[in-house]
Design an enzyme around this catalytic site. Sequence first.
Site, PDB file in Angstrom:
ATOM      1  N   ARG A 168       0.817  -1.227   0.000  1.00 24.59           N
ATOM      2  CA  ARG A 168       0.000   0.000   0.000  1.00 24.59           C
ATOM      3  C   ARG A 168       0.851   1.278   0.000  1.00 24.59           C
ATOM      4  NH1 ARG A 168      -2.103  -3.454  -1.442  1.00 24.59           N
ATOM      5  NH2 ARG A 168      -3.701  -4.726  -0.485  1.00 24.59           N
ATOM      6  N   SER A 217      -9.831   0.636   4.154  1.00 21.92           N
ATOM      7  CA  SER A 217      -9.070   0.169   5.322  1.00 21.92           C
ATOM      8  C   SER A 217      -8.350   1.346   5.968  1.00 21.92           C
ATOM      9  CB  SER A 217      -8.047  -0.879   4.906  1.00 21.92           C
ATOM     10  OG  SER A 217      -8.724  -2.014   4.444  1.00 21.92           O
ATOM     11  N   GLU A 287      -3.290   3.702   6.951  1.00 24.64           N
ATOM     12  CA  GLU A 287      -3.243   3.463   5.502  1.00 24.64           C
ATOM     13  C   GLU A 287      -3.942   4.630   4.801  1.00 24.64           C
ATOM     14  OE1 GLU A 287      -4.204  -0.518   4.145  1.00 24.64           O
ATOM     15  OE2 GLU A 287      -5.219   0.302   2.376  1.00 24.64           O
TER      16      GLU A 287
HETATM   17  C1  LIG Z   1     -15.375   0.925   0.445  1.00 22.49           C
HETATM   18  C2  LIG Z   1     -13.904   0.971   0.141  1.00 22.49           C
HETATM   19  C3  LIG Z   1     -13.211  -0.206  -0.104  1.00 22.49           C
HETATM   20  C4  LIG Z   1     -11.831  -0.179  -0.389  1.00 22.49           C
HETATM   21  N1  LIG Z   1     -11.187  -1.352  -0.634  1.00 22.49           N
HETATM   22  C5  LIG Z   1      -9.866  -1.333  -0.959  1.00 22.49           C
HETATM   23  C6  LIG Z   1      -9.158  -2.547  -1.255  1.00 22.49           C
HETATM   24  O1  LIG Z   1      -9.722  -3.642  -1.254  1.00 22.49           O
HETATM   25  N2  LIG Z   1      -7.827  -2.458  -1.568  1.00 22.49           N
HETATM   26  C7  LIG Z   1      -7.184  -1.274  -1.589  1.00 22.49           C
HETATM   27  O2  LIG Z   1      -5.972  -1.250  -1.895  1.00 22.49           O
HETATM   28  N3  LIG Z   1      -7.812  -0.120  -1.301  1.00 22.49           N
HETATM   29  C8  LIG Z   1      -9.135  -0.108  -0.987  1.00 22.49           C
HETATM   30  N4  LIG Z   1      -9.766   1.061  -0.695  1.00 22.49           N
HETATM   31  C9  LIG Z   1      -9.006   2.313  -0.642  1.00 22.49           C
HETATM   32  C10 LIG Z   1      -8.922   3.084  -1.957  1.00 22.49           C
HETATM   33  O3  LIG Z   1      -9.995   2.773  -2.813  1.00 22.49           O
HETATM   34  C11 LIG Z   1      -7.588   2.798  -2.674  1.00 22.49           C
HETATM   35  O4  LIG Z   1      -6.489   3.179  -1.895  1.00 22.49           O
HETATM   36  C12 LIG Z   1      -7.521   3.544  -4.019  1.00 22.49           C
HETATM   37  O5  LIG Z   1      -6.411   3.072  -4.756  1.00 22.49           O
HETATM   38  C13 LIG Z   1      -7.400   5.057  -3.839  1.00 22.49           C
HETATM   39  O6  LIG Z   1      -7.607   5.642  -5.104  1.00 22.49           O
HETATM   40  P1  LIG Z   1      -8.216   7.107  -5.205  1.00 22.49           P
HETATM   41  O7  LIG Z   1      -8.274   7.454  -6.638  1.00 22.49           O
HETATM   42  O8  LIG Z   1      -9.489   7.197  -4.454  1.00 22.49           O
HETATM   43  O9  LIG Z   1      -7.064   7.926  -4.483  1.00 22.49           O
HETATM   44  P2  LIG Z   1      -7.237   9.078  -3.394  1.00 22.49           P
HETATM   45  O10 LIG Z   1      -7.940   8.532  -2.205  1.00 22.49           O
HETATM   46  O11 LIG Z   1      -7.812  10.290  -4.034  1.00 22.49           O
HETATM   47  O12 LIG Z   1      -5.722   9.365  -3.011  1.00 22.49           O
HETATM   48  C14 LIG Z   1      -4.977   8.399  -2.305  1.00 22.49           C
HETATM   49  C15 LIG Z   1      -3.495   8.790  -2.385  1.00 22.49           C
HETATM   50  O13 LIG Z   1      -3.065   8.695  -3.729  1.00 22.49           O
HETATM   51  C16 LIG Z   1      -2.573   9.951  -4.197  1.00 22.49           C
HETATM   52  N5  LIG Z   1      -3.015  10.096  -5.582  1.00 22.49           N
HETATM   53  C17 LIG Z   1      -4.279   9.930  -6.079  1.00 22.49           C
HETATM   54  N6  LIG Z   1      -4.282  10.120  -7.413  1.00 22.49           N
HETATM   55  C18 LIG Z   1      -3.005  10.418  -7.759  1.00 22.49           C
HETATM   56  C19 LIG Z   1      -2.372  10.726  -8.994  1.00 22.49           C
HETATM   57  N7  LIG Z   1      -3.028  10.748 -10.161  1.00 22.49           N
HETATM   58  N8  LIG Z   1      -1.045  10.987  -8.968  1.00 22.49           N
HETATM   59  C20 LIG Z   1      -0.339  10.974  -7.818  1.00 22.49           C
HETATM   60  N9  LIG Z   1      -0.882  10.684  -6.615  1.00 22.49           N
HETATM   61  C21 LIG Z   1      -2.198  10.408  -6.596  1.00 22.49           C
HETATM   62  C22 LIG Z   1      -3.184  10.992  -3.277  1.00 22.49           C
HETATM   63  O14 LIG Z   1      -2.367  12.148  -3.190  1.00 22.49           O
HETATM   64  C23 LIG Z   1      -3.230  10.232  -1.962  1.00 22.49           C
HETATM   65  O15 LIG Z   1      -1.965  10.264  -1.327  1.00 22.49           O
HETATM   66  C24 LIG Z   1     -11.144   1.064  -0.410  1.00 22.49           C
HETATM   67  C25 LIG Z   1     -11.848   2.256  -0.170  1.00 22.49           C
HETATM   68  C26 LIG Z   1     -13.203   2.217   0.093  1.00 22.49           C
HETATM   69  C27 LIG Z   1     -13.927   3.507   0.336  1.00 22.49           C
END
Ligand SMILES: Cc1cc2nc3c(=O)[nH]c(=O)nc-3n(C[C@H](O)[C@H](O)[C@H](O)COP(=O)(O)OP(=O)(O)OC[C@H]3O[C@@H](n4cnc5c(N)ncnc54)[C@H](O)[C@@H]3O)c2cc1C
Length: 295
Positions: A168, A217, A287
């Site tokens: 992660r 998480s 996380e």
């Molecule tokens: C119901 C639910 C279930 C989930 N299940 C999982 C799971 O099974 N496995 C898992 O790994 N995660 C899970 N997650 C967490 C989340 O979906 C992941 O971490 C996902 O990859 C985050 O993507 P995001 O686009 O929402 O990023 P954001 O939440 O917007 O950002 C997360 C991080 O990534 C950075 N970031 C985002 N986009 C970019 C970009 N284009 N360039 C550089 N940095 C960037 C941000 O600055 C921040 O530090 C879950 C979340 C929810 C709400």
Amino acid sequence: MITLPDIRGRIAKDAALAPVTWFRVGGPAEFLVRPADTEDLCALMRQLPLEMPVTAIGAASNLIVRDGGIQGVVIKLARGFGDIVVEPDGIIAGAASLDVTVAEQAAASCLSGLEFLSGIPGTIGGAVAMNAGAYGGEIAGVLDWAELVTRAGDVVRVNPVELGLSYRHADLPLDAVVVRARLRAQPGDATAIAARMQEIKARREATQPVRARTGGSTFANPPGMKAWELIDAAGCRGLRRGNAQVSELHCNFLLNNGEATAGDLEALGEDVRARVERSSGVKLRWEIKRIGVPG
Ligand SMILES: Cc1cc2nc3c(=O)[nH]c(=O)nc-3n(C[C@H](O)[C@H](O)[C@H](O)COP(=O)(O)OP(=O)(O)OC[C@H]3O[C@@H](n4cnc5c(N)ncnc54)[C@H](O)[C@@H]3O)c2cc1C
């Protein structure tokens, strides 16, 4: 007064961020910028004063934006970063593409290996930045390359080793924005791929509060342990602080039950960490990314 460079994309000052986050909390962005495409983002980066902080966000499904909001420029990639190109052995996806859309495109093209993405509600940019993973798959296992726009406004292509992907976590260069990634996949059987995605959906819906205001998480699993088991053993299942609550369904998820603030959620998380440390001696690592200034 600070003004931003003239770009083709949209710039909003003092823009509310809470509505675009899964938790629905947090203060505004000083500037919320949606560049039109990669070239536009490069132009923005080149012209931005170096002292201006830059924060990229995706679907904000892994974020607590603090109540005081985010100083500087928040970059949210939009339509110009959503292209998906299917190749015989992989997919090239723009960073704003949703993980689930990429999984569905792969399935529709009879490509297997990306089914795990159907269970993760973020964007491809966020998946690379977090080395997202679920149900036995993770970005590190399928990533060929990612393209980044650097703070200097250059596009660079990096491989997974250069990205330093670990559980992660990715070692992204400071302020770099992921704009595209190539994910490997293999030709597979359409029925088997659909069945795997259905299984993932059913498991998620049974075990996670997927329709709640949450952030996934909250804490990373410590080596050889499950964060939720430690949280449960510390008696934190259902624990509340104002309208923030530890989920009864999956106690490594925090919930905003309506009017929680980012401060409530973060304080509840810290309370959980302290209780887990007292009961097991283990220090949980957040996380969820907490960004911005406290309210
Ligand atoms: C119901 C639910 C279930 C989930 N299940 C999982 C799971 O099974 N496995 C898992 O790994 N995660 C899970 N997650 C967490 C989340 O979906 C992941 O971490 C996902 O990859 C985050 O993507 P995001 O686009 O929402 O990023 P954001 O939440 O917007 O950002 C997360 C991080 O990534 C950075 N970031 C985002 N986009 C970019 C970009 N284009 N360039 C550089 N940095 C960037 C941000 O600055 C921040 O530090 C879950 C979340 C929810 C709400």
